[in-house]
Design an enzyme around this catalytic site. Structure first.
Site, PDB file in Angstrom:
ATOM      1  N   SER A 137       0.871  -1.185   0.000  1.00  0.00           N
ATOM      2  CA  SER A 137       0.000   0.000   0.000  1.00  0.00           C
ATOM      3  C   SER A 137       0.899   1.223   0.000  1.00  0.00           C
ATOM      4  O   SER A 137       2.074   1.128   0.415  1.00  0.00           O
ATOM      5  CB  SER A 137      -0.858  -0.014   1.269  1.00  0.00           C
ATOM      6  OG  SER A 137      -1.515   1.220   1.439  1.00  0.00           O
ATOM      7  N   TYR A 150      -2.560  -1.397  10.924  1.00  0.00           N
ATOM      8  CA  TYR A 150      -2.573  -1.749   9.495  1.00  0.00           C
ATOM      9  C   TYR A 150      -1.271  -1.305   8.818  1.00  0.00           C
ATOM     10  O   TYR A 150      -0.633  -2.087   8.112  1.00  0.00           O
ATOM     11  CB  TYR A 150      -3.768  -1.088   8.814  1.00  0.00           C
ATOM     12  CG  TYR A 150      -3.793  -1.269   7.313  1.00  0.00           C
ATOM     13  CD1 TYR A 150      -4.050  -2.506   6.746  1.00  0.00           C
ATOM     14  CD2 TYR A 150      -3.541  -0.195   6.453  1.00  0.00           C
ATOM     15  CE1 TYR A 150      -4.069  -2.671   5.359  1.00  0.00           C
ATOM     16  CE2 TYR A 150      -3.555  -0.351   5.069  1.00  0.00           C
ATOM     17  CZ  TYR A 150      -3.819  -1.590   4.531  1.00  0.00           C
ATOM     18  OH  TYR A 150      -3.833  -1.766   3.165  1.00  0.00           O
TER      19      TYR A 150
HETATM   20  N1  LIG Z   1      -8.718  -0.665  -1.253  1.00  0.00           N
HETATM   21  C1  LIG Z   1      -7.701   0.120  -0.932  1.00  0.00           C
HETATM   22  O1  LIG Z   1      -7.841   1.350  -0.858  1.00  0.00           O
HETATM   23  C2  LIG Z   1      -6.334  -0.484  -0.709  1.00  0.00           C
HETATM   24  C3  LIG Z   1      -5.236   0.407  -0.642  1.00  0.00           C
HETATM   25  C4  LIG Z   1      -3.971  -0.109  -0.437  1.00  0.00           C
HETATM   26  C5  LIG Z   1      -3.789  -1.477  -0.301  1.00  0.00           C
HETATM   27  N2  LIG Z   1      -4.864  -2.320  -0.362  1.00  0.00           N
HETATM   28  C6  LIG Z   1      -4.611  -3.756  -0.206  1.00  0.00           C
HETATM   29  O2  LIG Z   1      -5.181  -4.452  -1.279  1.00  0.00           O
HETATM   30  C7  LIG Z   1      -5.458  -5.800  -0.883  1.00  0.00           C
HETATM   31  C8  LIG Z   1      -6.847  -6.178  -1.322  1.00  0.00           C
HETATM   32  O3  LIG Z   1      -7.793  -5.376  -0.639  1.00  0.00           O
HETATM   33  P1  LIG Z   1      -9.121  -4.798  -1.337  1.00  0.00           P
HETATM   34  O4  LIG Z   1      -9.016  -3.340  -1.329  1.00  0.00           O
HETATM   35  O5  LIG Z   1      -9.360  -5.493  -2.601  1.00  0.00           O
HETATM   36  O6  LIG Z   1     -10.203  -5.178  -0.212  1.00  0.00           O
HETATM   37  P2  LIG Z   1     -11.423  -6.241  -0.262  1.00  0.00           P
HETATM   38  O7  LIG Z   1     -12.361  -5.898  -1.361  1.00  0.00           O
HETATM   39  O8  LIG Z   1     -11.946  -6.267   1.122  1.00  0.00           O
HETATM   40  O9  LIG Z   1     -10.706  -7.621  -0.615  1.00  0.00           O
HETATM   41  C9  LIG Z   1      -9.862  -8.262   0.308  1.00  0.00           C
HETATM   42  C10 LIG Z   1      -9.749  -9.708  -0.082  1.00  0.00           C
HETATM   43  O10 LIG Z   1      -8.839 -10.357   0.824  1.00  0.00           O
HETATM   44  C11 LIG Z   1      -9.470 -11.555   1.245  1.00  0.00           C
HETATM   45  N3  LIG Z   1      -8.977 -12.072   2.519  1.00  0.00           N
HETATM   46  C12 LIG Z   1      -8.970 -11.473   3.728  1.00  0.00           C
HETATM   47  N4  LIG Z   1      -8.469 -12.316   4.642  1.00  0.00           N
HETATM   48  C13 LIG Z   1      -8.169 -13.476   3.997  1.00  0.00           C
HETATM   49  C14 LIG Z   1      -7.635 -14.715   4.390  1.00  0.00           C
HETATM   50  N5  LIG Z   1      -7.311 -14.980   5.658  1.00  0.00           N
HETATM   51  N6  LIG Z   1      -7.438 -15.674   3.446  1.00  0.00           N
HETATM   52  C15 LIG Z   1      -7.773 -15.444   2.157  1.00  0.00           C
HETATM   53  N7  LIG Z   1      -8.317 -14.298   1.714  1.00  0.00           N
HETATM   54  C16 LIG Z   1      -8.502 -13.321   2.631  1.00  0.00           C
HETATM   55  C17 LIG Z   1     -10.955 -11.208   1.316  1.00  0.00           C
HETATM   56  O11 LIG Z   1     -11.722 -12.373   1.379  1.00  0.00           O
HETATM   57  P3  LIG Z   1     -13.082 -12.445   2.238  1.00  0.00           P
HETATM   58  O12 LIG Z   1     -14.113 -11.790   1.339  1.00  0.00           O
HETATM   59  O13 LIG Z   1     -13.295 -13.898   2.462  1.00  0.00           O
HETATM   60  O14 LIG Z   1     -12.857 -11.674   3.498  1.00  0.00           O
HETATM   61  C18 LIG Z   1     -11.082 -10.444   0.010  1.00  0.00           C
HETATM   62  O15 LIG Z   1     -11.188 -11.324  -1.088  1.00  0.00           O
HETATM   63  C19 LIG Z   1      -5.234  -5.853   0.626  1.00  0.00           C
HETATM   64  O16 LIG Z   1      -3.978  -6.442   0.895  1.00  0.00           O
HETATM   65  C20 LIG Z   1      -5.234  -4.386   1.034  1.00  0.00           C
HETATM   66  O17 LIG Z   1      -4.471  -4.161   2.189  1.00  0.00           O
HETATM   67  C21 LIG Z   1      -6.128  -1.851  -0.550  1.00  0.00           C
END
Ligand SMILES: NC(=O)c1ccc[n+]([C@@H]2O[C@H](COP(=O)([O-])OP(=O)(O)OC[C@H]3O[C@@H](n4cnc5c(N)ncnc54)[C@H](OP(=O)(O)O)[C@@H]3O)[C@@H](O)[C@H]2O)c1
Length: 290
Positions: A137, A150
């Site tokens: 991130s 986080y």
């Molecule tokens: N969105 C942002 O603004 C942003 C910014 C910077 C970085 N990120 C990073 O991007 C990545 C993806 O996040 P996102 O934004 O796409 O959020 P999201 O829509 O909430 O997706 C997160 C995904 O991670 C999965 N997950 C969580 N815990 C898990 C586990 N123990 N085993 C397997 N899968 C798991 C969730 O599955 P479930 O549905 O089963 O919970 C979901 O598929 C993360 O690492 C986050 O830190 C996001």
């Protein structure tokens, strides 16, 4: 599959960035193995023509099972690309977050990523080729108040990736950090619902906690599409010699630079105001003669 088609496994592909990357990379001719916890979301991905496997990154048995499934799918060759994307955000004042929640945050974002990497790396090393994309991130290079837990996990991902990149380059394996800015996914929804556990009108942090509750609607207009991240991943996958870091969208690369350039006191003041915290009081004058 095209000549340049790669076998790519994505963790946390059931939502948000991971799901978009799975669909996008498959549409670009790659063989995508989407993994995650939600059986319903995995079925939808299968219906879209992808291979989908159940894998919880905090569950050693489910990781071992996925390795066996990938071996079977690839005749023992393993993956060309591993995308460690699964993660979530635990936000709240460090004083009030429970040990249990902070440990769970590290279990997924840090130890889960490490366990999946260790499980799929040996085949890449044996073959002398492979890429590991770790989703960090912009918050892995700058810290926000209420983001201490986080951000610490993403700083850990940055640090481990920097070390691993040099350790495995000798085996022909590249390690790349993908650094998203604010992206429209379920991330904020999950963060806000976790933070509700700590909502308490009598808390010394009540104001900041209440502000977090409205974060989703307030921040939405600043959010970019997950496609910007999927495209950055594709650039890293296509590159013969990928960069160490890809910020997506690129404009977010300025964020950490502001952090380095602005005086810390000024930055703290801005962050405190934005997070609903009272900025530090002006220092009291010392009594004469002290
Ligand atoms: N969105 C942002 O603004 C942003 C910014 C910077 C970085 N990120 C990073 O991007 C990545 C993806 O996040 P996102 O934004 O796409 O959020 P999201 O829509 O909430 O997706 C997160 C995904 O991670 C999965 N997950 C969580 N815990 C898990 C586990 N123990 N085993 C397997 N899968 C798991 C969730 O599955 P479930 O549905 O089963 O919970 C979901 O598929 C993360 O690492 C986050 O830190 C996001």
């Amino acid at each position: 599959m095209t000549a340049k088609s790669q076998t790519i496994l994505i963790t946390g592909a059931t939502s948000g960035i991971g799901r978009d990357a799975a669909l996008y990379l498959a549409s670009r001719g790659h063989r995508v193995i989407a993994t995650g916890r939600s059986e319903r979301a995995l079925s939808e991905l299968r219906e879209a023509g992808l291979t989908a496997l159940r894998m919880d990154v905090t569950d050693a048995a489910s990781i071992a099972r996925a390795v066996r499934d990938v071996d079977a799918l690839t005749d023992g060759d393993g993956l060309d690309v591993l995308i460690n994307n699964a993660g979530y955000g635990l936000f709240g004042p460090l004083e009030v977050l429970s040990d249990e929640d902070v440990r769970a945050q590290f279990e997924t974002n840090v130890f889960g990523l490490l366990a999946v990497t260790r499980a799929f790396l040996p085949r890449m090393r044996e073959r002398g080729a492979g890429k590991i994309l770790n989703v960090s991130s912009v918050g892995g290079r700058m810290t926000f108040p209420l983001g201490g837990a986080y951000n610490a996990t993403k700083y850990a991902v940055e640090s481990m990736s920097d070390a691993l990149r040099v350790e495995v380059a000798q085996f022909g394996v590249s390690v790349v950090l993908i650094e998203p800015g604010y992206i429209k996914t379920n991330f904020t929804g999950t963060t806000v619902s976790l933070a509700k556990r700590y909502a308490d009108e009598r808390s010394p942090y009540a104001n900041a906690l209440a502000l977090m509750d409205s974060a989703e609607s307030g921040l939405e207009r600043f959010a970019a599409s997950p496609r910007a991240v999927s495209k950055a991943m594709e650039r890293a996958i296509r590159a013969r010699r990928p960069r160490a870091r890809y910020v997506a969208p690129w404009i977010n690369a300025f964020g950490p630079w502001f952090g380095y350039l602005l005086p810390t006191r000024l930055l703290d003041w801005v962050f405190a105001r934005a997070a609903g915290l009272r900025p530090a009081p002006a220092p009291r004058a010392l009594p004469a003669g002290a």
